[in-house]
Scaffold this motif. Structure first.
Motif, PDB file in Angstrom:
ATOM      1  N   GLN A 133       0.822  -1.213   0.000  1.00  0.00           N
ATOM      2  CA  GLN A 133       0.000   0.000   0.000  1.00  0.00           C
ATOM      3  C   GLN A 133       0.856   1.264   0.000  1.00  0.00           C
ATOM      4  OE1 GLN A 133      -2.544   1.355   3.081  1.00  0.00           O
ATOM      5  NE2 GLN A 133      -1.567   0.258   4.755  1.00  0.00           N
ATOM      6  N   PRO A 138       2.644  -3.079  -8.298  1.00  0.00           N
ATOM      7  CA  PRO A 138       1.685  -3.899  -9.041  1.00  0.00           C
ATOM      8  C   PRO A 138       1.736  -5.376  -8.637  1.00  0.00           C
ATOM      9  CG  PRO A 138       3.041  -2.567 -10.520  1.00  0.00           C
ATOM     10  CD  PRO A 138       3.675  -2.508  -9.174  1.00  0.00           C
ATOM     11  N   TYR A 162      -5.200  -4.754  -9.832  1.00  0.00           N
ATOM     12  CA  TYR A 162      -5.554  -6.002  -9.155  1.00  0.00           C
ATOM     13  C   TYR A 162      -6.963  -6.471  -9.500  1.00  0.00           C
ATOM     14  CZ  TYR A 162      -1.506  -6.598  -6.105  1.00  0.00           C
ATOM     15  OH  TYR A 162      -0.265  -6.860  -5.609  1.00  0.00           O
ATOM     16  N   PHE A 163      -7.799  -5.551  -9.993  1.00  0.00           N
ATOM     17  CA  PHE A 163      -9.216  -5.894 -10.128  1.00  0.00           C
ATOM     18  C   PHE A 163      -9.701  -5.981 -11.580  1.00  0.00           C
ATOM     19  CE2 PHE A 163      -9.002  -3.851  -5.916  1.00  0.00           C
ATOM     20  CZ  PHE A 163      -9.619  -4.814  -5.146  1.00  0.00           C
ATOM     21  N   THR A 210      -8.182   1.055  -9.785  1.00  0.00           N
ATOM     22  CA  THR A 210      -8.906   1.781  -8.735  1.00  0.00           C
ATOM     23  C   THR A 210      -8.297   3.190  -8.640  1.00  0.00           C
ATOM     24  OG1 THR A 210      -7.340   1.109  -7.031  1.00  0.00           O
ATOM     25  CG2 THR A 210      -9.217  -0.355  -7.422  1.00  0.00           C
ATOM     26  N   PRO A 211      -9.000   4.127  -7.998  1.00  0.00           N
ATOM     27  CA  PRO A 211      -8.419   5.474  -7.831  1.00  0.00           C
ATOM     28  C   PRO A 211      -7.053   5.425  -7.152  1.00  0.00           C
ATOM     29  CG  PRO A 211     -10.725   5.457  -7.161  1.00  0.00           C
ATOM     30  CD  PRO A 211     -10.359   4.036  -7.445  1.00  0.00           C
ATOM     31  N   PHE A 212      -6.890   4.516  -6.213  1.00  0.00           N
ATOM     32  CA  PHE A 212      -5.606   4.333  -5.532  1.00  0.00           C
ATOM     33  C   PHE A 212      -4.533   3.909  -6.539  1.00  0.00           C
ATOM     34  CE2 PHE A 212      -2.700   1.127  -3.771  1.00  0.00           C
ATOM     35  CZ  PHE A 212      -2.068   1.845  -2.775  1.00  0.00           C
ATOM     36  N   GLU A 213      -4.872   2.929  -7.354  1.00  0.00           N
ATOM     37  CA  GLU A 213      -3.877   2.433  -8.318  1.00  0.00           C
ATOM     38  C   GLU A 213      -3.556   3.494  -9.369  1.00  0.00           C
ATOM     39  OE1 GLU A 213      -4.949  -2.344  -7.988  1.00  0.00           O
ATOM     40  OE2 GLU A 213      -6.079  -1.067  -9.379  1.00  0.00           O
ATOM     41  N   ILE A 235      -3.275   6.606  -8.935  1.00  0.00           N
ATOM     42  CA  ILE A 235      -2.259   7.488  -8.358  1.00  0.00           C
ATOM     43  C   ILE A 235      -0.906   6.774  -8.293  1.00  0.00           C
ATOM     44  CG2 ILE A 235      -1.522   8.637  -6.224  1.00  0.00           C
ATOM     45  CD1 ILE A 235      -4.457   9.263  -5.645  1.00  0.00           C
ATOM     46  N   ARG A 263       1.459   5.765 -11.472  1.00  0.00           N
ATOM     47  CA  ARG A 263       2.220   6.799 -12.187  1.00  0.00           C
ATOM     48  C   ARG A 263       3.714   6.655 -11.928  1.00  0.00           C
ATOM     49  NH1 ARG A 263      -1.519  11.337  -9.699  1.00  0.00           N
ATOM     50  NH2 ARG A 263      -3.422  10.814 -10.797  1.00  0.00           N
ATOM     51  N   MET A 278       9.455  11.627 -14.993  1.00  0.00           N
ATOM     52  CA  MET A 278       8.100  11.113 -14.710  1.00  0.00           C
ATOM     53  C   MET A 278       7.133  12.283 -14.574  1.00  0.00           C
ATOM     54  SD  MET A 278       7.830   7.829 -14.637  1.00  0.00           S
ATOM     55  CE  MET A 278       6.297   7.511 -13.756  1.00  0.00           C
ATOM     56  N   ILE A 317      -8.567  10.909  -2.197  1.00  0.00           N
ATOM     57  CA  ILE A 317      -8.404   9.463  -2.433  1.00  0.00           C
ATOM     58  C   ILE A 317      -7.588   8.863  -1.286  1.00  0.00           C
ATOM     59  CG2 ILE A 317      -7.480   7.708  -4.004  1.00  0.00           C
ATOM     60  CD1 ILE A 317      -9.742   9.365  -5.242  1.00  0.00           C
ATOM     61  N   VAL A 318      -8.092   7.774  -0.741  1.00  0.00           N
ATOM     62  CA  VAL A 318      -7.358   7.116   0.346  1.00  0.00           C
ATOM     63  C   VAL A 318      -6.117   6.443  -0.229  1.00  0.00           C
ATOM     64  CG1 VAL A 318      -7.439   5.294   2.078  1.00  0.00           C
ATOM     65  CG2 VAL A 318      -9.414   6.770   1.737  1.00  0.00           C
ATOM     66  N   VAL A 319      -4.948   6.822   0.310  1.00  0.00           N
ATOM     67  CA  VAL A 319      -3.709   6.247  -0.214  1.00  0.00           C
ATOM     68  C   VAL A 319      -2.919   5.452   0.823  1.00  0.00           C
ATOM     69  CG1 VAL A 319      -3.418   7.917  -2.079  1.00  0.00           C
ATOM     70  CG2 VAL A 319      -2.471   8.422   0.191  1.00  0.00           C
ATOM     71  N   LYS A 320      -3.284   5.576   2.105  1.00  0.00           N
ATOM     72  CA  LYS A 320      -2.497   4.829   3.091  1.00  0.00           C
ATOM     73  C   LYS A 320      -3.262   4.700   4.401  1.00  0.00           C
ATOM     74  CE  LYS A 320       1.303   2.822   4.597  1.00  0.00           C
ATOM     75  NZ  LYS A 320       2.427   3.422   5.313  1.00  0.00           N
ATOM     76  N   TYR A 345     -12.138   0.465  -2.542  1.00  0.00           N
ATOM     77  CA  TYR A 345     -12.193   0.715  -3.984  1.00  0.00           C
ATOM     78  C   TYR A 345     -12.447  -0.538  -4.821  1.00  0.00           C
ATOM     79  CZ  TYR A 345     -10.377   5.300  -2.686  1.00  0.00           C
ATOM     80  OH  TYR A 345     -10.222   6.541  -2.135  1.00  0.00           O
ATOM     81  N   PRO A 352     -14.028  -2.810  -7.185  1.00  0.00           N
ATOM     82  CA  PRO A 352     -15.169  -2.638  -8.090  1.00  0.00           C
ATOM     83  C   PRO A 352     -16.245  -3.714  -7.917  1.00  0.00           C
ATOM     84  CG  PRO A 352     -13.217  -3.359  -9.304  1.00  0.00           C
ATOM     85  CD  PRO A 352     -12.769  -3.078  -7.899  1.00  0.00           C
ATOM     86  N   PRO A 383      -7.214  -8.468  -2.586  1.00  0.00           N
ATOM     87  CA  PRO A 383      -6.130  -9.020  -3.404  1.00  0.00           C
ATOM     88  C   PRO A 383      -4.775  -9.131  -2.705  1.00  0.00           C
ATOM     89  CG  PRO A 383      -7.410  -7.448  -4.675  1.00  0.00           C
ATOM     90  CD  PRO A 383      -7.901  -7.356  -3.261  1.00  0.00           C
ATOM     91  N   TRP A 384      -4.418  -8.118  -1.926  1.00  0.00           N
ATOM     92  CA  TRP A 384      -3.096  -8.211  -1.271  1.00  0.00           C
ATOM     93  C   TRP A 384      -3.048  -9.394  -0.317  1.00  0.00           C
ATOM     94  CZ3 TRP A 384      -3.290  -2.296  -0.021  1.00  0.00           C
ATOM     95  CH2 TRP A 384      -2.874  -1.564  -1.147  1.00  0.00           C
ATOM     96  N   ILE A 398     -11.793 -12.545  -6.782  1.00  0.00           N
ATOM     97  CA  ILE A 398     -10.455 -12.784  -6.211  1.00  0.00           C
ATOM     98  C   ILE A 398     -10.507 -14.015  -5.302  1.00  0.00           C
ATOM     99  CG2 ILE A 398      -8.588 -11.786  -4.814  1.00  0.00           C
ATOM    100  CD1 ILE A 398      -9.100 -10.111  -7.315  1.00  0.00           C
TER     101      ILE A 398
END
Lengths: 203, 103, 862
Positions: free
Chosen positions: A25, A30, A118-119, A123-126, A128, A131, C1, C33-36, C62, C64, C751-752, C824
């Motif tokens: 996280q 990936p 993963y899905f 996802t919005p997380f992925e 970001i 990149r 980048m 967006i939640v990142v951590k 997140y 789907p 998934p993780w 999954i």
């Protein structure tokens, strides 16, 4: 001089893989890419059997062979010892991947994983996190250098439920890592390779 | 005597299948204890009510709670606390919980 | 980048909910967006660290595959593999349907409603879910296998002996902990995350762990010694150790036994306590005055623990004397026969436990002297999940009681049995108190309106699970019984449940053999299900699915309350924290508590619900909910907090700060000798339970096959059906264990967690001993069938390990999903529960706990 390193107390580690997951996280790596993970080993015969857990990650070696073999200068080592790959310079030749005795580098193949996540869709997380990745390049543990530069521990150290991982300056005799190494038996992985790894283990 | 000698009784919880109505009025002539009042309700509603609210020895079961208006009545006060005609307009509230243990 | 500049970084403090432990978290958002997700270092719950599940939580937000809109079933057919043909509808339409269905049964018979929850989100369900149930007036709730499998025995026995939900060694001072089918501190169970650190610190300090378990597992891997045992035989080993301690080594804490237990209570030839004619109180023998006295007589000069006495012409013996005689039949030889634990090991375990107990020693903590007993015997899911559930737990607990290590420094701690409250308000506050016969009643309990002791009187069944006839049962097997209708007829249940409101439980997978459960579920008129994912239960049987908010989208005012469930035990700090939405619910998701509040309003249940919440949250004075006005869920949460912590610490304060933390006092942790309570070694009250229950069963004319010998006051080893299986073809004991990376069944969709499980040698495979496999011509990695004697079978790959009893097969967690809606999870791991029988023969006759071990045959899958 600062020389960052990690000390992992195997007496504490219970192989829960929280480090593995939290690394995913923090770094948004990936599918199939693990900057760190914990290996499981079983020894002995029933009922005298031992199961041990060994967290592994890039050793950020003092003598980083990966840096030496890189033809483009993509693998660099900071003054504080952190080994990084610049994916703008990396051409994906994988010389470093072959040279690393620890096999803790990953080649990010040219497939759909950066598009599907993963899905099956990002996802919005992925969106970001991805990149930061470029397919066809080599990736690896960065000791969470962006966190370290802000004075934080790497994510795997911060999260560990058993406080098994410690991070700090190996050159500072007063750092927690140096004190642990002076007080307890320890070993490095494959010291005979002459790489001078900066990840130490307390048995 | 106050103008009304009625007590409003409200039922809550696992008793609705027995009493059917969530609220009734009970006439009382003189004051009585909470315990006596509950027994009186049991006489009115019969055995199913009695089983739900009272033990075999006639004690109020542990999972029953009683309040008078906004004030909960302590278990220790069931004999002492009095129900008075009118009760200043406050309702007698009887809660029956389903006595479960957990998860 | 092309790195984008972060415009807005935000941190929100909240509580996790990947299992019931609800550790403190802080969540980072970038541009919303939640990142951590990280641990909240300000919280004592988790202490700033996270387990792998907590680390993986943002993938739930997140995913789907989440349910995002209300769904109505259009295919009237129901079944385990039926496509429900979901159709999206609006919340308005959904609410209208729900209100209409509930109105109908509320008016005809409210008992027809079943509230179904999951232990994973127990702290949400215990709030609004349970209040709604009580307000509606139904006695029926069900928690899926999370409840039925895990706690009927352990929580009951922990409640009776420790006034707590569960048990941990005192990691700060303990020197030897023996775990019987428990993994406390190694990844599962109560405070899983918090106590991983405590256990690791204890290992480094030099505390010794011995793990008694059919498989090595994570606890065994970290232990100093692993003692393999046949599943379900824990009581034999523990009683063997008790026998050696008191009959061979003479090691017991006489002072503790005399003053803190019923060991001196006299028992007559009728096996009942000898009671004072006037007061009805149990009697003891005072050897100095040479006469019997009531147990709390102030003139008692000493208590006899051994011998035979005559009181008013009746020959009687102290409980301890009876216990001595009772356990003498558990010789090391007999223990070895039952458990396969070598007799030398039995002796070694008992000797070490006795020696390390340091009976008579004291320790000073915080300037105060306490008895010091640095040994603990710990039991949980593994030992309690058997037909002999109650006795397995009591037998192990006796070890703590014999040496006096209960709730003293170094010993076995029921955690958070006492709380003096937040210093500024003195709330919340509780401590155990004395009840009938001097025995301890808990100060608080997870489920309100009930105590583990005294166990309520049995009565004619009103609950669909018959739990009121077997009132020590929290959860009942009847939900999944193949002969459910016959049971209800036999026991004359006056109604039939017809509507379920489910909150996140996948009861098709979590209980046992899904076929009878499926048939039972088909009989319901309407099933409403709040879910984050569709699953085998919803797809197969729900009529209406509501898109629930996940823990990152939800407000809970008390995620760690009461703390006997999921607040770390031992010394340290107290934390009260909230769970708050990190993001507004995405899509059309809505929070369970808010929806139930609205349903209650529309059903005209406002007063009932508010009054119930007033009682449940102990709201007093100006903080009480007034039925004259309507509150939002936020307003209710605000009152709940202010009621406890004062006007300046309402929801706004908690939203900003997340956690309120204060120091725990040693007297809150080591309370045993400060509070005047005793605990029973001899469960005389089981006779009362038995007599009343049996009388009702006979009056009803029910022909159920109930073995009343499980109601004897002293524990025994009693075999599971698997121990009595004679067909040699079924030669291996199957059992499942809790896996650190998974909670019940729902985490396999993350998934993780799936990825680390795939990479683990054991999580998705069957553990088998190499010799056992070779004898059957099986190789490591083979695809096999395992089959129970009733013809149910599941397929999986075997994995060799020396870390399993050669007579056993180990399965992880509740895996093996088959539903497409969790892509999954689908096809991963093994659906062990399918092999479990859910019937009278496989439950404990006292607490209705399901037997979770099963005899299996194994063969290669073609």
């Amino acid at each position: 001089m600062v020389r960052y390193g990690m000390v992992i107390d195997l007496k504490r580690c219970i192989g829960c893989q929280s480090c593995t997951v939290t690394c995913k996280q923090e770094n948004g790596t990936p599918r199939g890419i693990f900057y760190t993970k914990t290996l499981v080993k079983e020894e002995g015969k029933f009922p005298n059997v031992k199961r041990t857990f060994l967290p592994v990650l890039c050793n950020h070696c003092e003598e980083a062979v990966c840096k030496k073999v890189c033809p483009t200068g993509a693998t660099e080592q900071r003054e504080d010892g952190i080994v990084l790959v610049d994916n703008e310079k990396c051409v994906g030749c994988r010389a470093c991947y072959v040279a690393c005795p620890y096999k803790n580098r990953y080649y990010l193949p040219k497939d759909d994983r950066l598009k599907k996540g993963y899905f099956g869709k990002l996802t919005p997380f992925e969106e970001i996190k991805y990149r930061n990745f470029k397919e066809g390049t080599v990736v690896k543990c960065t000791f969470c250098h962006e966190r370290v530069d802000r004075g934080l521990d790497p994510a795997c150290v911060d999260v560990c439920p058993t406080n098994a991982r410690k991070f700090g300056d190996l050159d500072d005799p007063k750092s927690e890592v140096s004190i642990l190494l002076s007080e307890r038996n320890h070993f490095q992985l494959l010291p005979e390779m002459g790489t001078k790894p900066c990840v130490y283990y307390l048995p | 005597m106050t103008e009304t000698a009625r007590v409003v009784v409200k039922f809550f919880g696992f008793i609705m299948d027995v009493v059917k109505k969530p609220e009734i009025e009970v006439e009382i002539k003189e004051e009585c204890s909470v315990m006596e009042f509950v027994h009186r309700l049991a006489d009115m509603f019969g055995d199913r009510f009695r089983e739900r609210v009272l033990t075999d020895c006639g004690e109020i079961r542990d999972h029953v709670r009683i309040s008078i208006g906004k004030e909960m009545v302590d278990k220790e006060d069931y004999e002492k606390r009095l129900i008075k005609p009118g009760m200043n307009g406050e309702a007698f509230k009887l809660f029956v919980f389903s006595s479960q243990m957990g998860g | 980048m092309g790195q984008e500049i972060v415009h807005k970084e935000e941190w929100v403090v909240s509580a996790c909910n990947l299992d019931y432990n609800a550790c403190g978290i802080r969540v980072k958002k970038e541009n919303g967006i939640v990142v951590k997700i990280e641990g909240n270092p300000e919280s004592a719950i988790g202490k700033g660290r996270l387990c792998p599940r907590g680390s993986a939580g943002l993938q739930i937000l997140y995913d789907p595959n989440r349910v995002n809109k209300p769904l109505i079933r259009t295919n009237p057919e129901k079944g385990l593999n039926v496509d429900p043909k979901w159709k999206e509808i609006s919340w308005d339409e959904a609410m209208n349907i729900i209100v209409e269905k509930l109105k109908e049964i509320r008016e005809t018979d409210p008992r027809k409603l079943v509230m179904q929850g999951t232990t994973t989100a127990a702290n949400t369900f215990l709030g609004m879910g349970m209040a709604f149930q009580e307000a509606f007036g139904t006695p029926n709730e069900f928690y899926g296998g999370g409840g039925l499998h895990c706690g009927n025995g352990a929580h009951l026995v922990n409640g009776v002996y420790h006034a707590s939900w569960s048990l941990v060694p005192d990691f700060d001072y303990c020197n030897l902990a023996i775990y019987f089918g428990a993994s406390k501190g190694h990844g599962a169970g109560h405070n899983a995350n918090s106590i991983m650190l405590q256990a690791a610190d204890a290992r480094v300090r030099g505390m010794k762990f011995i793990v008694v378990d059919p498989h090595l597992g994570r606890a065994g891997a970290k232990a100093d010694k692993w003692v393999p045992i046949i599943p379900g035989t824990d009581s034999a080993l523990a009683l063997g150790m008790v026998n050696l301690l008191i009959n061979e080594f003479g090691v017991y804490d006489a002072e503790y036994l005399k003053l803190k237990t019923d060991a001196p209570y006299l028992v007559g030839p009728d096996r009942r306590y000898l009671r004072d004619r006037e007061t009805g109180k149990p009697m003891i023998w005072d050897p100095v005055d040479e006469r019997a006295k009531v147990y709390d007589d102030e003139t008692i000069r000493d208590y006899a623990l051994e011998g035979v006495y005559e009181v008013d012409g009746v020959k009687c013996k102290p409980v301890f004397q009876i216990l001595k005689e009772h356990v003498s039949r558990y010789t090391p030889e007999r223990v070895e026969e039952i458990t396969t634990v070598p007799k030398e090991t039995v002796v070694e375990l008992a000797r070490e436990f006795g020696e390390k107990a340091m009976i008579g020693s004291t320790i000073t903590i915080g300037g105060k002297s306490y008895p010091y007993r640095p040994v603990a015997a710990i039991y949980f899911r593994g030992s309690q999940g058997h037909k002999n559930s109650v006795y397995n737990c009591i037998s192990v607990e006796l070890l703590n009681q014999i040496v006096g290590s209960a709730d003293v420094p170094g010993g076995a701690l029921g955690f958070n049995s006492v709380c003096f409250g937040y210093p500024e308000t003195g709330k919340p506050r509780w401590e155990p108190k004395k009840g009938k016969d001097g025995f301890m009643m808990t100060g608080t309990w997870v489920v309100p309106h009930h105590q583990p002791f005294p166990i309520p009187e049995p009565r004619k069944p009103q609950k669909m699970g018959l739990n009121d006839l077997f009132p020590s049962a929290m959860h009942s097997f009847v939900y999944g019984a193949p002969d459910q209708e016959e049971i209800w007829q036999e026991f004359r249940l006056e109604y039939r449940p017809s509507v379920i409101i489910n909150f996140g439980s996948n009861a098709v997978m979590s209980v046992g053999d899904p076929e009878p459960i499926a048939e039972n579920l088909k009989k319901y008129d309407f099933i409403i299900s709040f879910d984050i994912y569709l699953n085998e239960f919803t797809n197969g049987f729900a009529d209406l699915v509501l898109p629930d908010a996940c823990y990152l989208e939800r407000l809970d005012p008390s995620p760690n309350y009461p703390p006997i469930l999921n607040h770390p035990g031992g010394l340290g700090k107290w934390t009260y924290q909230i769970r708050q939405p990190v993001v507004k619910p995405l899509h059309d998701r809505r929070s369970y508590s808010e929806v139930l509040l609205e349903i209650a309003e529309r059903l005209g249940l406002r007063e009932a619900l508010y009054e119930t919440l007033n009682i449940k949250f102990e709201l007093e004075g100006k903080y009480r909910l007034d039925p004259e006005r309507k509150y939002t869920w936020e307003e209710i949460c605000d009152l709940v907090l202010k009621n406890k912590f004062g006007d300046d610490k309402g929801l706004e304060w908690f939203k900003e700060h997340g956690a309120l933390t204060w120091e725990k006092k040693p007297d809150e942790v080591y309370w045993r000798w400060r509070i005047d309570v005793r605990v029973p070694l001899y469960w005389e009250f089981l006779y009362d339970l038995r007599d009343k229950a049996r009388k009702i069963v006979e009056e009803l004319g029910a022909r159920a096959n109930i073995d009343w010998s499980f109601y004897e006051p002293l524990p025994d080893f009693k075999p599971c059906p698997s121990h009595e299986m004679e067909d040699e073809e079924y030669d291996l004991y199957g059992f499942y264990y809790r896996e650190i990376r998974h909670t019940n069944s729902f985490t396999m969709q993350i998934p993780w967690l799936d990825e680390v499980s795939v990479n683990d040698p054991y999580t998705y495979n069957i553990e088998i001993h190499p010799e056992t496999a070779r004898k059957k011509g099986l190789r490591d990695g083979d695809l096999v069938w395992v089959e129970n004697p009733h013809g149910s079978r599941v397929k999986g790959r075997i994995r060799f390990t020396e870390g399993i009893h050669p007579k056993a097969l180990g399965f992880a967690a509740c895996a093996g999903h088959w539903c497409d809606c969790q892509p999954i999870a689908k096809g991963k791991g093994i659906f062990f529960n399918k092999l479990l029988r859910v019937d009278w023969n496989h439950v404990n006759p006292v607490n209705l706990n399901l037997d979770l071990c099963v005899k299996l045959k194994i063969y290669r899958a073609e």
